[in-house]
Design a protein around this motif. Sequence first.
Motif, PDB file in Angstrom:
ATOM      1  N   ASP A   1     -42.816  10.232 -72.976  1.00 31.03           N
ATOM      2  CA  ASP A   1     -42.933   8.943 -71.837  1.00 31.03           C
ATOM      3  C   ASP A   1     -42.585   8.143 -72.510  1.00 31.03           C
ATOM      4  O   ASP A   1     -42.437   6.627 -72.073  1.00 31.03           O
ATOM      5  CB  ASP A   1     -44.478   8.699 -71.901  1.00 31.03           C
ATOM      6  N   LEU A   2     -42.077   7.955 -73.466  1.00 37.04           N
ATOM      7  CA  LEU A   2     -41.528   6.975 -74.628  1.00 37.04           C
ATOM      8  C   LEU A   2     -40.185   7.505 -75.064  1.00 37.04           C
ATOM      9  O   LEU A   2     -40.163   6.392 -76.363  1.00 37.04           O
ATOM     10  CB  LEU A   2     -42.947   6.559 -76.155  1.00 37.04           C
ATOM     11  N   THR A   3     -39.208   8.282 -74.711  1.00 35.90           N
ATOM     12  CA  THR A   3     -38.174   8.442 -75.323  1.00 35.90           C
ATOM     13  C   THR A   3     -37.290   7.527 -74.555  1.00 35.90           C
ATOM     14  O   THR A   3     -37.757   7.081 -73.632  1.00 35.90           O
ATOM     15  CB  THR A   3     -37.838   9.865 -74.571  1.00 35.90           C
ATOM     16  N   ALA A   4     -36.393   7.213 -76.202  1.00 32.07           N
ATOM     17  CA  ALA A   4     -35.067   6.102 -74.903  1.00 32.07           C
ATOM     18  C   ALA A   4     -34.554   6.388 -73.446  1.00 32.07           C
ATOM     19  O   ALA A   4     -34.081   5.470 -72.565  1.00 32.07           O
ATOM     20  CB  ALA A   4     -34.298   6.069 -75.890  1.00 32.07           C
ATOM     21  N   GLU A   5     -34.347   7.181 -73.767  1.00 33.59           N
ATOM     22  CA  GLU A   5     -33.986   8.385 -71.798  1.00 33.59           C
ATOM     23  C   GLU A   5     -35.350   7.543 -70.875  1.00 33.59           C
ATOM     24  O   GLU A   5     -34.568   7.063 -69.786  1.00 33.59           O
ATOM     25  CB  GLU A   5     -33.827   9.006 -72.015  1.00 33.59           C
ATOM     26  N   ALA A   6     -36.472   7.635 -71.446  1.00 35.03           N
ATOM     27  CA  ALA A   6     -36.991   6.948 -70.065  1.00 35.03           C
ATOM     28  C   ALA A   6     -37.324   5.661 -70.058  1.00 35.03           C
ATOM     29  O   ALA A   6     -37.694   5.146 -68.727  1.00 35.03           O
ATOM     30  CB  ALA A   6     -38.019   7.255 -70.194  1.00 35.03           C
ATOM     31  N   GLN A   7     -37.256   5.317 -71.330  1.00 37.30           N
ATOM     32  CA  GLN A   7     -36.920   3.308 -70.746  1.00 37.30           C
ATOM     33  C   GLN A   7     -36.015   3.289 -70.437  1.00 37.30           C
ATOM     34  O   GLN A   7     -36.241   1.915 -70.138  1.00 37.30           O
ATOM     35  CB  GLN A   7     -37.808   3.315 -72.200  1.00 37.30           C
ATOM     36  N   ASP A   8     -34.962   3.524 -70.532  1.00 33.30           N
ATOM     37  CA  ASP A   8     -33.745   2.695 -70.529  1.00 33.30           C
ATOM     38  C   ASP A   8     -33.561   2.391 -69.296  1.00 33.30           C
ATOM     39  O   ASP A   8     -34.126   3.849 -67.875  1.00 33.30           O
ATOM     40  CB  ASP A   8     -32.128   3.912 -70.625  1.00 33.30           C
ATOM     41  N   GLY A   9     -33.729   1.271 -68.535  1.00 34.96           N
ATOM     42  CA  GLY A   9     -33.283   0.728 -67.506  1.00 34.96           C
ATOM     43  C   GLY A   9     -34.541   0.444 -66.522  1.00 34.96           C
ATOM     44  O   GLY A   9     -34.577  -0.281 -66.033  1.00 34.96           O
TER      45      GLY A   9
END
Length: 549
Positions: A447-455
Amino acid sequence: MTQHVTTALPADATPDDSARREWWREAVIYQVYPRSFADGNGDGMGDLPGITARLPYLKRLGVDAVWFSPFYASPQADAGYDVADYRAVDPMFGTLTDAAELVREAHALGLRVIVDVVPNHCSDQHAWFREALRAGPGSPPRERFHFRSGKGEGGHLPPNDWESVFGGPAWTRVEDGEWYLHLFAPEQPDFNWDHPAVHEEFHSILRFWLDLGVDGFRIDVAHGLVKAAGLPDIGHEEQVSLLGKQSVPYFDQDGVHEIYRSWRRILQEYAGERIAVAEAWTPTVERSARYLRPDELHQAFNFEYLTTGWDADGLRDVIDRSLRAMNAVQAPATWVLSNHDVVRHCTRFADGDAARGLRRAKAATLLMLALPGSAYLYQGEELGLPEVTELPDEVRQDPAFFRSTGQGGRRDGCRVPMPWSGQRAPFGFGPAEGGPSWLPQPAGWRDLTAEAQDGDPSSTLEFYRRALAVRREHPALGAGRDVEWLDAPEGVLAFRRTSPRGTFVCTVNLSAAPVVYPTPGTVLVSSADVTPGATATNLPADSTVWWAA
């Protein structure tokens, strides 16, 4: 209600700062720990090609420069801080060609490059030390290190009472009966900086990397190079740590300053404002400022700030003392909350409550970025990564973990590899889902990946991007040398910054409850939801707000 309201630059805009004079005075510098940032070849270890592929992420984040922990040839007894060859890249990280390509790509993106240099000690596999062991007692090669006869019958006791920062004696005995000094692990013998050859060698090393194009150096253990004459006993049994305030005969000796004057002269030979940053753990910020006199280094890490808790009075005191000390030598203050040697501030500020830790961490970041001077970010803090406290003993690699005392032996928890994408470990750290990772990542990091947080406008990553964009847009942030403190209730810090383009106010509520405060202006960025009132505003607990006044 507003959340993180900004007048931000576009998300992909990171202006090239190559024309900025004295760029380092207000730069935001991002620390990359190479083995944990990005794995390009899938072997479970981060490497230079992996880092190069991720540089656009750092451009978009909005930092000015990237500092790389060591990637030199090394047996890795202390994660690369035991250097065997200062002019070679360890094969686990790539090649010298990869290093040159990383520098070129970073510069093409407008990012400056700072590399670690480790002058206090080398690896016991360094050619000089291996030669010293072969040459025997009293030989010239041994004069480049600290070899001594032991005390007691047959010399069976160490030459003095110095303790290693990693725990245990700071001396190891070799087969011929002499002892050698190592302030860190036995695999890290200390250089003798009284020897001219050591000075000449490091002058050559600096020029090698400057010729490759790097923009500066972070100097590991900058306060440790010179030892007091005669290597006298300390005279007490207290364990000495890098974080300590003790005055000891092997740290912060006055002789280090002439070394750095010679280094400054070398840096000035090169165009482009090359810099040097001191990792100098000193008893006071005033002692740290001595490393930054106009003919010495450019910056020093502010460890007093890093070690100050979530407390309004303590933070105001260290901010005032830091600015006063640095202004006295015309140097910029620096601010840092996390690095590869300390517990991540998201966990440090939590007091057992992860949600509170993240709230405070974001508020602390906004406070840091609002102060005059240069700020340092540690990889992953922009994702809100907590310290990994449940690593199994069998995977730990911190050398201090394997000794009885010294630094807690728990530095691996802040070095767990970055999560980039996906639902399974290693979360995009390497090219294959389910592939290896030199330290295991918690499953919850999906839930903390860059992908999950992007945008996601509510994510920690987008919060960092907005804050850094606004910091660039508003010259009152970062620039200058002072803050103007404003009246504020207990537990609240408030200060004003001004520039020809406007006035900026920062409010920080460090208390556990909302506080009513006169509305200073328009919200630029907030670490928590805030609803500005016409005349007064409720500042949420554990929050920071930037205001355009």
